[in-house]
Design an enzyme around this catalytic site. Sequence first.
Site, PDB file in Angstrom:
ATOM      1  N   ASN A 109       0.818  -1.223   0.000  1.00  0.00           N
ATOM      2  CA  ASN A 109       0.000   0.000   0.000  1.00  0.00           C
ATOM      3  C   ASN A 109       0.847   1.267   0.000  1.00  0.00           C
ATOM      4  O   ASN A 109       0.560   2.213  -0.730  1.00  0.00           O
ATOM      5  CB  ASN A 109      -0.955   0.016   1.203  1.00  0.00           C
ATOM      6  CG  ASN A 109      -1.947  -1.126   1.143  1.00  0.00           C
ATOM      7  OD1 ASN A 109      -2.001  -1.853   0.152  1.00  0.00           O
ATOM      8  ND2 ASN A 109      -2.732  -1.299   2.194  1.00  0.00           N
ATOM      9  N   THR A 154     -17.748  38.854 -28.748  1.00  0.00           N
ATOM     10  CA  THR A 154     -18.538  38.487 -27.566  1.00  0.00           C
ATOM     11  C   THR A 154     -19.850  37.932 -28.120  1.00  0.00           C
ATOM     12  O   THR A 154     -20.291  38.378 -29.196  1.00  0.00           O
ATOM     13  CB  THR A 154     -18.836  39.694 -26.647  1.00  0.00           C
ATOM     14  OG1 THR A 154     -19.688  40.608 -27.332  1.00  0.00           O
ATOM     15  CG2 THR A 154     -17.567  40.417 -26.183  1.00  0.00           C
ATOM     16  N   HIS A 155     -20.434  36.991 -27.453  1.00  0.00           N
ATOM     17  CA  HIS A 155     -21.674  36.338 -27.943  1.00  0.00           C
ATOM     18  C   HIS A 155     -21.518  35.784 -29.363  1.00  0.00           C
ATOM     19  O   HIS A 155     -22.484  35.743 -30.115  1.00  0.00           O
ATOM     20  CB  HIS A 155     -22.857  37.318 -27.921  1.00  0.00           C
ATOM     21  CG  HIS A 155     -23.061  37.981 -26.604  1.00  0.00           C
ATOM     22  ND1 HIS A 155     -23.830  37.438 -25.593  1.00  0.00           N
ATOM     23  CD2 HIS A 155     -22.567  39.147 -26.123  1.00  0.00           C
ATOM     24  CE1 HIS A 155     -23.818  38.243 -24.548  1.00  0.00           C
ATOM     25  NE2 HIS A 155     -23.048  39.292 -24.834  1.00  0.00           N
ATOM     26  N   SER A 277     -11.571  15.837 -47.466  1.00  0.00           N
ATOM     27  CA  SER A 277     -12.781  15.036 -47.439  1.00  0.00           C
ATOM     28  C   SER A 277     -12.718  14.049 -48.599  1.00  0.00           C
ATOM     29  O   SER A 277     -12.155  14.341 -49.649  1.00  0.00           O
ATOM     30  CB  SER A 277     -13.995  15.949 -47.591  1.00  0.00           C
ATOM     31  OG  SER A 277     -15.054  15.264 -48.204  1.00  0.00           O
ATOM     32  N   ASN A 285      -9.788  20.616 -43.772  1.00  0.00           N
ATOM     33  CA  ASN A 285     -10.406  20.444 -42.453  1.00  0.00           C
ATOM     34  C   ASN A 285      -9.408  20.554 -41.290  1.00  0.00           C
ATOM     35  O   ASN A 285      -8.267  20.129 -41.421  1.00  0.00           O
ATOM     36  CB  ASN A 285     -11.103  19.075 -42.376  1.00  0.00           C
ATOM     37  CG  ASN A 285     -12.317  19.014 -43.282  1.00  0.00           C
ATOM     38  OD1 ASN A 285     -12.955  20.030 -43.540  1.00  0.00           O
ATOM     39  ND2 ASN A 285     -12.623  17.828 -43.782  1.00  0.00           N
ATOM     40  N   TYR A 317      -6.797   1.302   3.002  1.00  0.00           N
ATOM     41  CA  TYR A 317      -6.698   0.841   1.615  1.00  0.00           C
ATOM     42  C   TYR A 317      -7.961   0.131   1.145  1.00  0.00           C
ATOM     43  O   TYR A 317      -8.555  -0.668   1.882  1.00  0.00           O
ATOM     44  CB  TYR A 317      -5.497  -0.096   1.460  1.00  0.00           C
ATOM     45  CG  TYR A 317      -5.362  -0.606   0.042  1.00  0.00           C
ATOM     46  CD1 TYR A 317      -4.808   0.191  -0.948  1.00  0.00           C
ATOM     47  CD2 TYR A 317      -5.840  -1.864  -0.313  1.00  0.00           C
ATOM     48  CE1 TYR A 317      -4.715  -0.253  -2.268  1.00  0.00           C
ATOM     49  CE2 TYR A 317      -5.745  -2.319  -1.625  1.00  0.00           C
ATOM     50  CZ  TYR A 317      -5.181  -1.511  -2.594  1.00  0.00           C
ATOM     51  OH  TYR A 317      -5.098  -1.944  -3.887  1.00  0.00           O
ATOM     52  N   GLN A 322      -6.813   0.794  -7.146  1.00  0.00           N
ATOM     53  CA  GLN A 322      -5.965   0.248  -8.200  1.00  0.00           C
ATOM     54  C   GLN A 322      -6.395   0.765  -9.583  1.00  0.00           C
ATOM     55  O   GLN A 322      -5.573   0.945 -10.471  1.00  0.00           O
ATOM     56  CB  GLN A 322      -6.099  -1.281  -8.140  1.00  0.00           C
ATOM     57  CG  GLN A 322      -5.461  -2.043  -9.251  1.00  0.00           C
ATOM     58  CD  GLN A 322      -5.451  -3.527  -8.929  1.00  0.00           C
ATOM     59  OE1 GLN A 322      -4.895  -3.947  -7.920  1.00  0.00           O
ATOM     60  NE2 GLN A 322      -6.074  -4.326  -9.760  1.00  0.00           N
ATOM     61  N   LYS A 325      -4.810   3.979 -11.560  1.00  0.00           N
ATOM     62  CA  LYS A 325      -3.504   4.047 -12.229  1.00  0.00           C
ATOM     63  C   LYS A 325      -3.647   4.271 -13.732  1.00  0.00           C
ATOM     64  O   LYS A 325      -3.070   5.204 -14.277  1.00  0.00           O
ATOM     65  CB  LYS A 325      -2.696   2.770 -11.943  1.00  0.00           C
ATOM     66  CG  LYS A 325      -2.219   2.693 -10.498  1.00  0.00           C
ATOM     67  CD  LYS A 325      -1.344   1.469 -10.246  1.00  0.00           C
ATOM     68  CE  LYS A 325      -2.137   0.192 -10.235  1.00  0.00           C
ATOM     69  NZ  LYS A 325      -1.375  -0.954  -9.704  1.00  0.00           N
TER      70      LYS A 325
END
Length: 449
Positions: A109, A154-155, A277, A285, A317, A322, A325
């Site tokens: 641990n 903005t917006h 494409s 793209n 623990y 586990q 990870k």
Amino acid sequence: MKLWEKGTNPEPVIIEFTAGMDRQTDLVFAKWDIIGSMAHVIMLQSAGLVSADEKTKMLHSLRSLFKLDEKGELVIEDGVEDIHSQIEKDMSLVLGPAGKKIHTGRSRNDQVLVDIRLYMREEIDTLAMQVQMLFTKLQELSERHSEILLPGYTHMQSAMVSSFGLWFGSWAECLADDIVMLAAARAVNNQNPLGTAAGYGTTLPIDRKMTSELLGFDNTLYNSAYAGVSRGKIEMATASALASIAQTLSRFSMDICIYMSSEYKFVDFPDELVTGSSIMPQKRNPDVFELIRGRCNLIQTLSGQVAILAGNLQSGYNRDLQLLKKLIFDAFREVKECISVMLMMINNIRIRENITESATYNAIFSTEAANRLVKQGVPFRDAYKTVSEMVKNTSFQKTAPSDYTHEGSIGNLCNKEIALLFETRMKPFKNTSAQEFVNKLMEHADDVN
Ligand code: ARG
């Protein structure tokens, strides 16, 4: 072989299920498990728990395993649960009884906590250097294109005059804040849990301060029970820092996707860096930026996963931990990949000049026209009305932009100040390689001259 076998044969299905991905994930931090063990052995000898000869043999055996790992040849065998068991097995095979002493005064641990912390420290340091490279590039672009104007939005509507200098520089300063988050994650992470054993310490006379120093930890994580609880917490701090960086990359990518579109055409990239494409011949793209956006948006969900996984565990623990990870390892890999690709792309970015000369963007100059009246003594509200009338009846004529002098505006980007801030915030990051640790720890082998 199981470290905990006591006479009954464990059911293979249960072993496979509980080992889960560990045989793969643990190899990611194998070198740190070995280095943690080297420091532990040195401490065991100084505490009188192993002899000088046993320590030296164990250090050599650990160094051979380190070399094996460097060559990519260290494996966790079928039937062996994890890296901790494999190292102990390999050492015992070569050294006999001395090898079996390696687990004195520790538990898997605290061992796994050490491994994760050392692994994350290295990853955080590497990531900080990468962020610094991106920061430097963005500042360079900001300086190079400081005079080129751009509509600010903005917006999602064009709003005021901005510049490529301000835009690139904004992402650089954003990274300067992300670095604060990363440094915080490093500070929380870089504390030594070794010796807290299963979460309740040991009756053996171990010296925890010694391993803290040997492993380059800032300090000892004192309370043994807290060390256990800290699993999940360090991942949470790290996930937040990764999320912060990921958010910067994602939002910057979104701007690029829009600015690259056929309606805007503010930026472009060489043919080799854009995708096409299969059916529409005209397409260029921004797949790279869409994928950075998508991947970085997913990285931001990591802290939610850590919260869900670790949030309702009793202290001490629990095996659920586990599962953290793989999530953390994947996130580091993803963020690092996204930054390298981002760097490659913006190294080749092409900027359109004269964007704001188009009549489409006339009105973005209206706020500064109102300010010009303010400077002549007209109250702002009246100036606002006068200019908005002109915009409405299309008599508004833009003039060349002027008068942006305050800190952080297009006329005064303060890139130098931001660079200084960044440099100061980079101070906590160091980069000591695993090899350097091994070299230093091997100095404790008594036969080394
Ligand atoms: N593989 C385990 C993990 O990553 C190691 C610790 C095992 N400890 C235990 N008490 N079963 O969490």
